[in-house]
Design a protein around this motif. Structure first.
Motif: not given
Length: 143
Positions: A56-64, A66-70, A124-126
């Motif tokens: 129901v929710y995806i947030n991908a935040t760029q960190q240089g 790499v990125y963090d995925l919630v 990306g895909r999950l």
């Protein structure tokens, strides 16, 4: 000679009773295992049929580089799911989440998982797969 025949018959009769007792307990144990296995199979079939999840929710935040995925996963089915038994495939790679919000995903609730330091940019895909085979698929954009 008559006494030895009677004594040997008594010994053989008692040995037969003891062996029947062992045979009965072994058969009873085997049958209880078979019944338990049947019950477990019934529960797994129910979970396979009535277990359903949605992303129901995806947030991908760029960190240089790499990125963090919630990710929030919603349990739309009737089955309680264990978080640690879910599989998460991120961009074709099986990954273990770095964070789980809960140990169990109850029906009608959300589970938040986070992945840190995933290499890549763009889209990306999950895919999320439960222990019973239910799955959900989502695509996301890294921002």
């Amino acid at each position: 000679m008559g006494f030895s025949v009677t004594a040997s018959f008594a010994i053989l009769f008692l040995a037969g009773l003891v062996s029947l007792a062992y045979l009965y307990t072994s058969a009873e144990y085997a049958m209880s295992l078979a019944v338990d296995a049947g019950d477990e199979r019934t529960l797994r079939e129910y979970a396979r049929l009535y277990g359903d999840i949605d992303v129901v929710y995806i947030n991908a935040t760029q960190q240089g580089a790499v990125y963090d995925l919630v990710v929030k996963v919603y349990n739309a089915g009737d089955v309680e799911l264990r978080s640690k038994r879910m599989s998460f495939i991120v961009n074709g790679t099986l990954r273990e989440p770095d964070y789980y919000s809960s140990q169990y995903l109850l029906p009608g609730t959300n589970l938040t998982v986070a992945f840190y330091s995933i290499p890549g940019t763009g889209t990306g895909r999950l895919r999320v797969v439960t222990e019973y085979g239910s799955s959900a698929y989502a695509a996301y954009e890294v921002v």
